[in-house]
Design a protein around this motif. Structure first.
Motif, short mmCIF file in Angstrom:
data_model
loop_
_atom_site.label_atom_id
_atom_site.label_comp_id
_atom_site.label_asym_id
_atom_site.label_seq_id
_atom_site.Cartn_x
_atom_site.Cartn_y
_atom_site.Cartn_z
N LEU A 168 0.85 -1.18 0.00
CA LEU A 168 -0.15 0.07 0.14
C LEU A 168 0.86 1.33 -0.16
O LEU A 168 0.41 2.13 -0.63
CB LEU A 168 -0.78 -0.05 1.09
CG LEU A 168 -2.23 -0.98 1.22
CD1 LEU A 168 -2.66 -1.45 2.55
CD2 LEU A 168 -3.14 -0.52 0.14
N THR A 169 1.90 1.18 0.67
CA THR A 169 2.92 2.47 0.71
C THR A 169 3.40 2.70 -0.48
O THR A 169 3.38 3.73 -1.05
CB THR A 169 3.80 2.19 2.05
OG1 THR A 169 3.18 1.88 3.25
CG2 THR A 169 4.74 3.38 2.15
N ALA A 170 3.89 1.58 -1.05
CA ALA A 170 4.71 1.58 -2.39
C ALA A 170 3.81 2.09 -3.54
O ALA A 170 4.06 2.39 -4.60
CB ALA A 170 5.04 0.55 -2.71
N GLY A 171 2.32 2.00 -3.38
CA GLY A 171 1.47 2.21 -4.42
C GLY A 171 1.16 1.19 -5.22
O GLY A 171 0.46 1.30 -6.43
N VAL A 172 1.91 -0.03 -4.84
CA VAL A 172 1.42 -1.04 -5.79
C VAL A 172 0.15 -1.82 -5.65
O VAL A 172 -0.55 -1.89 -6.73
CB VAL A 172 2.42 -2.21 -5.32
CG1 VAL A 172 2.29 -3.69 -6.23
CG2 VAL A 172 3.81 -1.96 -5.62
N LEU A 173 -0.59 -1.69 -4.44
CA LEU A 173 -1.85 -1.83 -4.33
C LEU A 173 -2.67 -0.65 -4.07
O LEU A 173 -2.20 0.11 -3.08
CB LEU A 173 -1.83 -2.86 -3.16
CG LEU A 173 -3.40 -3.22 -2.50
CD1 LEU A 173 -3.94 -4.17 -3.78
CD2 LEU A 173 -3.08 -4.26 -1.43
N ARG A 174 -3.70 -0.32 -4.97
CA ARG A 174 -4.27 1.16 -4.73
C ARG A 174 -5.73 0.81 -4.88
O ARG A 174 -6.05 0.17 -5.78
CB ARG A 174 -3.79 1.87 -6.04
CG ARG A 174 -2.37 2.39 -6.11
CD ARG A 174 -2.27 3.37 -7.07
NE ARG A 174 -2.75 4.66 -6.68
CZ ARG A 174 -2.59 5.42 -6.06
NH1 ARG A 174 -1.55 5.38 -5.37
NH2 ARG A 174 -3.26 6.65 -5.60
N LEU A 175 -6.38 0.85 -3.63
CA LEU A 175 -7.55 0.74 -3.49
C LEU A 175 -8.46 1.91 -2.70
O LEU A 175 -7.88 2.45 -2.03
CB LEU A 175 -8.07 -0.80 -2.85
CG LEU A 175 -7.76 -2.04 -3.35
CD1 LEU A 175 -7.79 -3.25 -2.44
CD2 LEU A 175 -8.56 -2.28 -4.58
N PRO A 176 -9.64 2.22 -3.31
CA PRO A 176 -10.47 3.09 -2.38
C PRO A 176 -10.24 2.68 -0.99
O PRO A 176 -10.60 1.46 -0.65
CB PRO A 176 -11.85 3.17 -3.15
CG PRO A 176 -11.47 2.81 -4.46
CD PRO A 176 -10.55 1.70 -4.31
#
Length: 413
Positions: free
Chosen positions: A65-73
């Motif tokens: 999540l921090t790296a932006g690899v997983l991006r979900l609302p």
């Protein structure tokens, strides 16, 4: 309900249902390791496997999540997190092998990582900047009280019912997560429209990982410090030292927990009001300072007869609880003030990853000090660590306060 009766606000429903889930988590909190160790095909090796898998999965989700690899609302992330949490705990009563234990641990760890990253941005989107500190403080008090109440209820039930009741605690914990899932969905419909829109359209404007890390790292390091030398020590080291090195009975563990919860519930509001005109970082300094004094008092009393040792531990429990009150109304508001709202999920995930590392590594510090066989060595050693961290927190505050992203958040503290 009559037309004139005020309805519960979405943020209050979210806090209440999170409290219900926390109560149900308290039911299994003392018994997870015991239950797994008793399961055929799992044993003590499976206990280590479960906690290791859950911790690594939690940390992995936080870093993705921090790296932006997983991006979900945030709402989607919160619902997915509670769903995985539900599946993991529902399966725990039935695990009978190491692979099944591994699957349950990964599901629970991933669920916790997703939910914890989503809940702070979601709560923040439901309140104004002016009430942020009070709401986060109230949430913290509710979660502490309900977790402790669940643990006490579970303890009472195992005294009057056979050991076979423990698996039902895990089912109750899984079911208790479902109202929280519904509350997250409801809260998502009431979240501030502009912030939700900004979050969902932020793909092209996201901060690079390096820029986000520079901005949030001061808060992440503070989070690491308070869990390394604060929370993990109260949960793991204090019971070990009081029972094995200070000749206290097991009752002391429960007594310290009760004192801790009573102080938080009764004084959280007052502490929040006392700190509301101060910068959030001042509250964090006060928190770590109170813990330092608590360790020093417990260490000084450890040289003395039984009654003084008992008093020293109770004073430590009170001071630790007061420090928790200062922490709870300060840390997340400070973190929120450092970044634009669209980056809050990533920032919170980074802070949560440090919390996971602190929870995992912190007890080993206390255990290493306890190898000396002397309670004063443990308490004064922790006091020295906290003194060092207090100085470090002051340095981090100057860096954090200068973060350029802070100016992008209207009304930030």
């Amino acid at each position: 309900m009559t037309a004139g009766t005020p309805r519960m606000r979405p943020v209050d429903r979210l806090i209440v249902t999170h409290g219900l889930s926390s109560f149900c988590l308290g039911l299994v909190f003392p018994y997870t390791a015991i239950h797994l160790a008793d399961r055929p095909g799992v044993g003590t090796g499976g206990v280590a496997l479960f906690y290791g898998a859950a911790g690594i999965a939690n940390l992995t989700v936080a870093l993705l999540l921090t790296a932006g690899v997983l991006r979900l609302p945030r709402v989607t992330l919160g619902v997915l997190g509670t769903a995985l949490w539900f599946c993991g705990y529902l399966g725990l009563p039935f695990v009978g092998s190491h692979p099944a234990t591994l699957v349950a641990g990964v599901a629970i760890g991933c669920g916790q990582g997703g939910f914890l990253a989503a809940i702070v941005p979601l709560v923040n989107s439901l309140v104004t900047a002016e009430e942020r500190r009070k709401v986060f403080a109230r949430r913290y008090a509710v979660l502490n009280a309900t977790l402790a109440a669940g643990s006490l209820v579970a303890g009472a039930l195992t005294l009057i019912l056979p050991r076979s009741v423990i698996p039902y605690f895990f089912v109750a914990n899984a079911v208790g997560i479902l109202p929280l899932t519904i509350a997250i969905l409801t809260a998502g419909r009431h979240a501030r429209a502009a912030e939700e829109k900004a979050e969902e359209s932020a793909e092209g404007t996201a901060l690079p990982m390096a820029a986000l890390a520079r901005t949030v790292m001061p808060a992440a390091l503070v989070q690491l410090a308070v869990f390394l030398f604060g929370f993990s020590q109260f949960e793991a080291t204090a019971p070990l030292v009081s029972e094995r090195l200070m000749d206290m009975g097991l009752f002391m563990v429960s007594l310290m927990l009760v004192v801790n919860v009573v102080v938080i519930v009764s004084l959280q509001g007052r502490i929040t009001r006392l700190l509301e005109d101060r910068p959030e970082i001042a509250g964090l300094r006060i928190a770590v300072g109170l813990w330092t004094v608590g360790y020093a008092v417990a260490g000084a009393m450890a040289f003395l007869p039984y009654g003084f040792r008992l008093t020293g531990l109770l004073v430590y429990a009170v001071l630790f609880a007061l420090g928790e009150c200062a922490y709870s109304c300060s840390f997340h508001p400070w973190l929120i003030s450092l970044v634009p709202d669209r980056e809050l999920t990533r920032a919170n995930a980074l802070a949560n990853s440090m919390m996971g590392v602190g929870n995992f590594a912190g007890p080993s510090i206390g255990v290493a000090l306890a190898v000396s066989g002397q309670a004063p060595v443990v308490w004064f050693g922790l006091a020295l660590c906290c003194t060092t961290i207090t100085v470090g927190t002051g340095l981090l505050a100057r860096r954090g306060g200068a973060a350029p992203a802070a100016a992008a958040v209207p009304g930030s503290g």
